[in-house]
Write an enzyme that holds these catalytic residues in place. Structure first.
Site, PDB file in Angstrom:
ATOM      1  N   THR A  47      -7.721   6.745  -5.991  1.00 32.76           N
ATOM      2  CA  THR A  47      -6.835   6.365  -6.801  1.00 32.76           C
ATOM      3  C   THR A  47      -5.856   5.698  -5.887  1.00 32.76           C
ATOM      4  O   THR A  47      -4.984   4.589  -6.050  1.00 32.76           O
ATOM      5  CB  THR A  47      -5.885   7.192  -7.573  1.00 32.76           C
ATOM      6  OG1 THR A  47      -5.593   8.293  -6.702  1.00 32.76           O
ATOM      7  CG2 THR A  47      -6.754   7.772  -8.820  1.00 32.76           C
ATOM      8  N   ASP A  62       0.450  16.947  -0.633  1.00 23.15           N
ATOM      9  CA  ASP A  62       0.092  16.033  -1.942  1.00 23.15           C
ATOM     10  C   ASP A  62       1.033  16.387  -3.223  1.00 23.15           C
ATOM     11  O   ASP A  62       1.681  17.253  -3.278  1.00 23.15           O
ATOM     12  CB  ASP A  62      -1.296  16.186  -2.613  1.00 23.15           C
ATOM     13  CG  ASP A  62      -1.842  15.626  -3.533  1.00 23.15           C
ATOM     14  OD1 ASP A  62      -2.791  14.784  -3.084  1.00 23.15           O
ATOM     15  OD2 ASP A  62      -1.506  15.215  -4.610  1.00 23.15           O
ATOM     16  N   HIS A  90      -8.303  14.914   1.978  1.00 31.57           N
ATOM     17  CA  HIS A  90      -7.598  15.999   1.297  1.00 31.57           C
ATOM     18  C   HIS A  90      -7.889  17.326   2.017  1.00 31.57           C
ATOM     19  O   HIS A  90      -9.291  17.748   2.107  1.00 31.57           O
ATOM     20  CB  HIS A  90      -8.032  16.319  -0.199  1.00 31.57           C
ATOM     21  CG  HIS A  90      -7.808  15.043  -1.301  1.00 31.57           C
ATOM     22  ND1 HIS A  90      -6.846  15.171  -2.063  1.00 31.57           N
ATOM     23  CD2 HIS A  90      -8.358  13.929  -1.166  1.00 31.57           C
ATOM     24  CE1 HIS A  90      -6.992  13.996  -2.683  1.00 31.57           C
ATOM     25  NE2 HIS A  90      -7.981  13.089  -2.172  1.00 31.57           N
ATOM     26  N   GLY A 135     -13.290   8.770  -8.143  1.00 34.74           N
ATOM     27  CA  GLY A 135     -11.868   9.000  -8.445  1.00 34.74           C
ATOM     28  C   GLY A 135     -10.861   8.599  -7.468  1.00 34.74           C
ATOM     29  O   GLY A 135      -9.644   9.033  -7.669  1.00 34.74           O
ATOM     30  N   HIS A 186      -8.115   8.489   2.796  1.00 37.96           N
ATOM     31  CA  HIS A 186      -7.156   9.777   3.069  1.00 37.96           C
ATOM     32  C   HIS A 186      -8.244  11.005   2.792  1.00 37.96           C
ATOM     33  O   HIS A 186      -9.058  10.856   2.215  1.00 37.96           O
ATOM     34  CB  HIS A 186      -6.072   9.950   2.150  1.00 37.96           C
ATOM     35  CG  HIS A 186      -6.420   9.649   0.595  1.00 37.96           C
ATOM     36  ND1 HIS A 186      -6.737   8.357   0.221  1.00 37.96           N
ATOM     37  CD2 HIS A 186      -6.876  10.410  -0.307  1.00 37.96           C
ATOM     38  CE1 HIS A 186      -7.041   8.205  -1.078  1.00 37.96           C
ATOM     39  NE2 HIS A 186      -7.095   9.616  -1.449  1.00 37.96           N
ATOM     40  N   HIS A 245      -4.067   0.853   8.688  1.00 37.72           N
ATOM     41  CA  HIS A 245      -4.625   0.805   7.094  1.00 37.72           C
ATOM     42  C   HIS A 245      -6.276   0.409   7.169  1.00 37.72           C
ATOM     43  O   HIS A 245      -6.701  -0.514   7.662  1.00 37.72           O
ATOM     44  CB  HIS A 245      -3.981  -0.343   6.354  1.00 37.72           C
ATOM     45  CG  HIS A 245      -4.624  -0.517   5.038  1.00 37.72           C
ATOM     46  ND1 HIS A 245      -3.999   0.166   4.038  1.00 37.72           N
ATOM     47  CD2 HIS A 245      -5.369  -1.248   4.621  1.00 37.72           C
ATOM     48  CE1 HIS A 245      -4.639  -0.121   2.869  1.00 37.72           C
ATOM     49  NE2 HIS A 245      -5.659  -0.914   3.127  1.00 37.72           N
ATOM     50  N   ASN A 267     -12.341  10.825  -1.313  1.00 39.26           N
ATOM     51  CA  ASN A 267     -12.816  10.189  -2.591  1.00 39.26           C
ATOM     52  C   ASN A 267     -12.948   8.787  -2.138  1.00 39.26           C
ATOM     53  O   ASN A 267     -12.010   8.131  -1.645  1.00 39.26           O
ATOM     54  CB  ASN A 267     -12.057  10.052  -3.616  1.00 39.26           C
ATOM     55  CG  ASN A 267     -11.988  11.849  -4.373  1.00 39.26           C
ATOM     56  OD1 ASN A 267     -12.823  12.518  -4.112  1.00 39.26           O
ATOM     57  ND2 ASN A 267     -10.816  12.326  -4.428  1.00 39.26           N
ATOM     58  N   CYS A 302       0.959  -1.357   0.052  1.00 44.60           N
ATOM     59  CA  CYS A 302       0.183   0.049  -0.040  1.00 44.60           C
ATOM     60  C   CYS A 302       0.949   1.235  -0.163  1.00 44.60           C
ATOM     61  O   CYS A 302       1.752   1.239   0.909  1.00 44.60           O
ATOM     62  CB  CYS A 302      -0.995  -0.047   1.107  1.00 44.60           C
ATOM     63  SG  CYS A 302      -1.799   1.587   1.484  1.00 44.60           S
ATOM     64  N   HIS A 318      -6.059   3.673   0.555  1.00 47.62           N
ATOM     65  CA  HIS A 318      -5.890   3.998   2.099  1.00 47.62           C
ATOM     66  C   HIS A 318      -6.792   5.140   2.147  1.00 47.62           C
ATOM     67  O   HIS A 318      -6.035   6.215   1.851  1.00 47.62           O
ATOM     68  CB  HIS A 318      -4.482   3.987   2.159  1.00 47.62           C
ATOM     69  CG  HIS A 318      -3.887   4.243   3.634  1.00 47.62           C
ATOM     70  ND1 HIS A 318      -3.082   3.142   4.274  1.00 47.62           N
ATOM     71  CD2 HIS A 318      -4.267   5.181   4.601  1.00 47.62           C
ATOM     72  CE1 HIS A 318      -2.829   3.712   5.527  1.00 47.62           C
ATOM     73  NE2 HIS A 318      -3.715   4.753   5.735  1.00 47.62           N
TER      74      HIS A 318
HETATM   75  P1  5GP Z   1      -7.378   9.996  -4.310  1.00 48.31           P
HETATM   76  O1  5GP Z   1      -7.463  10.369  -6.041  1.00 48.31           O
HETATM   77  O2  5GP Z   1      -7.169   8.787  -4.159  1.00 48.31           O
HETATM   78  O3  5GP Z   1      -8.407  10.954  -3.628  1.00 48.31           O
HETATM   79  O4  5GP Z   1      -6.031  10.949  -4.016  1.00 48.31           O
HETATM   80  C1  5GP Z   1      -4.703  10.269  -3.834  1.00 48.31           C
HETATM   81  C2  5GP Z   1      -4.009  11.546  -3.939  1.00 48.31           C
HETATM   82  O5  5GP Z   1      -2.510  11.340  -3.530  1.00 48.31           O
HETATM   83  C3  5GP Z   1      -3.629  12.382  -5.212  1.00 48.31           C
HETATM   84  O6  5GP Z   1      -4.207  13.777  -5.155  1.00 48.31           O
HETATM   85  C4  5GP Z   1      -2.097  12.248  -5.734  1.00 48.31           C
HETATM   86  O7  5GP Z   1      -1.738  13.328  -6.285  1.00 48.31           O
HETATM   87  C5  5GP Z   1      -1.541  11.647  -4.227  1.00 48.31           C
HETATM   88  N1  5GP Z   1      -0.314  10.777  -4.457  1.00 48.31           N
HETATM   89  C6  5GP Z   1      -0.254   9.839  -5.287  1.00 48.31           C
HETATM   90  N2  5GP Z   1       0.793   9.399  -4.881  1.00 48.31           N
HETATM   91  C7  5GP Z   1       1.579  10.088  -4.095  1.00 48.31           C
HETATM   92  C8  5GP Z   1       2.846  10.106  -3.659  1.00 48.31           C
HETATM   93  O8  5GP Z   1       3.722   9.243  -3.722  1.00 48.31           O
HETATM   94  N3  5GP Z   1       3.217  11.143  -2.778  1.00 48.31           N
HETATM   95  C9  5GP Z   1       2.380  12.149  -2.460  1.00 48.31           C
HETATM   96  N4  5GP Z   1       2.719  12.931  -1.567  1.00 48.31           N
HETATM   97  N5  5GP Z   1       1.037  12.215  -2.784  1.00 48.31           N
HETATM   98  C10 5GP Z   1       0.489  11.305  -3.910  1.00 48.31           C
HETATM   99 ZN    ZN Z   2      -2.184   1.416   3.745  1.00 45.87          ZN
END
Ligand code: 5GP
Ligand code: ZN
Length: 115
Positions: free
Chosen positions: A93, A29, A100, A91, A98, A45, A85, A3, A96
């Protein structure tokens, strides 16, 4: 576990730390969509908002407490947005949980823009 965010918590993948306590880790981010874009994650997790249960929900309150603390430190007096999300349509991605923290510019919110 394979993860990305668990690896970030463990320090196996570098990140720019903004806040940390026993339960919560927050970092910038990598691909910011606002002048302030910080991710808050539980150190345990949890795959996403749909996996929050009575047993693991306490950390969500701890995350929001951390968000309020960081927002005060960064003097986000003109406002901020917190987004999580969950699943494909939203969306998500990284599987885990999180949150924003977005701030530093006026943000739209309308049916026309589709959020
Ligand atoms: P999601 O799209 O799942 O809501 O948000 C995932 C976020 O993680 C995205 O905004 C993406 O830019 C951020 N992200 C993905 N990989 C990394 C990483 O390796 N380091 C950091 N700091 N942010 C990441
Ligand atoms: Zn995790």
């Amino acid at each position: 576990m394979d993860c990305l965010f668990c690896k970030i918590i463990a320090g196996a993948i570098p990140s720019t730390k903004v806040y940390e306590d026993e339960f919560v880790y927050a970092f910038k981010d990598i691909n910011p969509i606002a002048p302030v874009h910080i991710l808050f994650i539980p150190k345990t997790h949890i795959s996403g908002a749909s996996a929050v249960t009575a047993e693991n929900a306490e950390v969500v309150g701890k995350i929001f407490t951390a968000i309020a603390k960081v927002a005060a430190e960064l003097k986000l007096e003109s406002g901020f947005r917190v987004v999580t999300n969950c699943g494909e349509d939203a969306g998500q991605t990284v599987p885990h949980l999180h949150f924003h923290l977005l701030a530093g510019k006026p943000m739209g919110w309308s049916a026309e823009s589709g959020v």
